[in-house]
Write an enzyme that holds these catalytic residues in place. Structure first.
Site, short mmCIF file in Angstrom:
data_model
loop_
_atom_site.label_atom_id
_atom_site.label_comp_id
_atom_site.label_asym_id
_atom_site.label_seq_id
_atom_site.Cartn_x
_atom_site.Cartn_y
_atom_site.Cartn_z
N LYS A 139 53.12 38.48 41.91
CA LYS A 139 53.36 39.59 42.83
C LYS A 139 54.74 39.44 43.43
CE LYS A 139 50.26 41.39 45.50
NZ LYS A 139 49.98 42.68 44.87
N GLU A 155 47.84 35.57 43.54
CA GLU A 155 48.44 36.15 42.33
C GLU A 155 49.92 35.77 42.27
OE1 GLU A 155 46.99 40.36 41.66
OE2 GLU A 155 46.07 39.94 43.62
N GLU A 172 52.88 37.50 49.93
CA GLU A 172 52.30 38.45 48.99
C GLU A 172 51.54 37.75 47.87
OE1 GLU A 172 52.12 41.89 48.75
OE2 GLU A 172 52.65 41.78 50.87
N GLU A 213 41.26 47.97 51.55
CA GLU A 213 41.95 46.68 51.51
C GLU A 213 42.14 46.17 52.93
OE1 GLU A 213 45.78 46.52 49.66
OE2 GLU A 213 45.15 47.55 47.85
#
Length: 451
Positions: free
Chosen positions: A316, A313, A322, A259
């Site tokens: 999250k 997203e 985030e 990641e």
């Protein structure tokens, strides 16, 4: 002379690659309630992008099946909650038969990732179960003759290092190094698998080191143990991991970036979070990792890496950032362009660079300075472009494009050469919003501009 090239701009040199070279993929997370179904996502990735590696955070059958017959390499994952159950070989065999075997002949599954950042949880029972779970999954794969094709690994956080600066002093945390990490790496070596690590310069930079984190020109950092110069934070992080692995005697185990990424939106108190920085980080990351340069301690190699994340997203938890690491919005429109789209028309109008009205996108294109750009900025463009290893000899004193000996003329040649070499993407002509793409050939006399 207009073409003086300070040493500072040789800080990160790239060889020619396509915008996304082999081994660069994305993390496909689904912590959201507004994402398209996996079948649409797989179709989008295959038909509209050059992405060929996808890392999942589970082994959801519908998602795995969605990538059938695409050829895209898929890493599936086992949640942390399931690790202790996988200490049972019977359970591991059942899991492989249920979650892997039915799809292995149509979907290109390449890895099973056991948990995520398990050692950093500091949960003894979970950590103690990690290696047995990995071993059992490998045994279960071997039982169905998939062990040579599907490897088993686990992604780690950088927090498993007790020291990372300077990179040559990298070492694993005491208490975990020999009892947990060494046998785990021994398993990876024995099974020809990879050591996977989540590396985020975003979480390690300060306002003073922003350019260093973003692969932008900077003074660099010298490791005084080795006298090696580091020109970006990711290289330093990877070499710290390499040093720690080498200290345990496993310098032949490949490191994979599981990641890495940069958010495009954040809370007001978050420094360095905006769409331009996110774009620059991921764009420069792709070039650097696929360039073949390697790192100071691991030269002349490419790295497999997975950008976090495919989508923003919205569910999250945590700060706003985030929920904004995605390359794409839920409607599959790009948040910004790093050159992974096959169809440039999908770039939102708000992100499109200025173009000359006479430009024909189907023909030849050149990159030139915008009118009225100040000479200092143009000289910086020359230094930067020529520092990337492109051929700037035509604007040297004996070159065909030396005259007229002006900063603007030399910048035009250097900026265009950079644009042509690095793939003719619009952002390659950005130069801090001082460049413009045109269809008008700027060549003159014996001075020929490439196109």
């Amino acid at each position: 002379m207009a073409t003086s090239i300070p040493i500072i701009y040789f800080l990160f040199t790239f060889t020619f690659i396509k915008v996304v070279g082999a081994n660069v993929g994305v993390n496909y997370g689904r912590v959201a309630n507004n994402l398209p179904p996996p079948s649409q996502v797989a179709k989008f990735i295959l038909e509209s992008t050059v992405i060929d590696h996808v890392k999942l955070y589970d082994a959801d059958p519908s998602t795995i099946q969605a990538f059938a017959h695409t050829g895209v390499s898929i890493d599936v994952a086992v949640s942390n909650e399931l690790i202790q159950s996988l200490k049972s070989l019977t359970f591991a065999r059942h899991w492989v038969r249920a979650r892997i075997l039915p799809y292995a002949h149509t979907t290109n599954i390449t890895r099973i990732l056991v948990g995520n950042e398990v050692i950093s949880t500091a949960k003894r029972s979970l950590i103690g179960s990690l290696l047995p779970a990995m071993q059992n999954l490998h045994t279960a794969l071997a039982a169905v003759s998939l062990d040579h094709r599907i490897k088993v690994s686990t992604p780690h956080s950088l927090s498993i290092l007790s020291s990372s600066s300077p990179p040559s002093a990298g070492r694993f945390r005491s208490g975990y190094d020999n009892s947990v990490i060494k046998p785990l790496i021994s398993f990876l070596r024995a099974t020809n698998s990879d050591f996977m690590v989540n590396t985020y310069p975003f979480f390690g930079f300060s306002p003073e080191t922003l350019d260093y984190a973003l692969f932008r020109p900077n003074n660099g950092v010298i490791d005084h143990n080795t006298n090696l110069l580091y020109t970006n934070m990711l290289d330093a992080q990877l070499d710290a991991v390499f040093s720690a692995i080498k200290l345990l005697g496993f310098d032949d185990v490949t490191i994979v970036v599981a990641e890495t990424g940069w958010p495009s939106v954040g809370d007001p108190w978050q420094v360095g979070v905006d769409i331009e920085n996110a774009r620059d980080y991921n764009k420069n990351l792709v070039r650097h990792l696929a360039s073949g340069m390697g790192t100071p301690l691991m030269p002349n190699r490419t790295f497999e890496a997975y950008i976090f994340a495919l989508f923003n997203e919205n569910l999250k938890p945590g700060p706003v950032s985030e929920r904004n690491f995605g390359l794409f919005q839920p409607d599959m429109s790009p948040v910004y362009d790093i050159g992974i789209l096959k169809n440039e028309a999908r770039i939102p109008r708000s992100m499109s660079p200025p173009m000359n009205p006479t430009m024909n996108s189907g023909g030849k294109r050149w990159c030139l300075p915008k009118p009225n750009v100040d000479p200092k900025s143009l000289q910086e463009n020359i230094d930067y472009a020529c520092g990337q290893g492109i051929n700037c000899s035509p604007i040297q004193s004996s070159g065909a494009c030396f005259l007229p000996n002006t900063v603007k003329a030399h910048a035009a040649y250097a900026m265009n050469e950079f644009y042509q070499v690095y793939g003719r993407n619009f952002f390659d002509c950005d130069f801090g919003q001082t460049g413009i793409v045109t269809s008008v050939n700027p060549s003159y006399g014996n001075c020929k501009y490439n196109a």
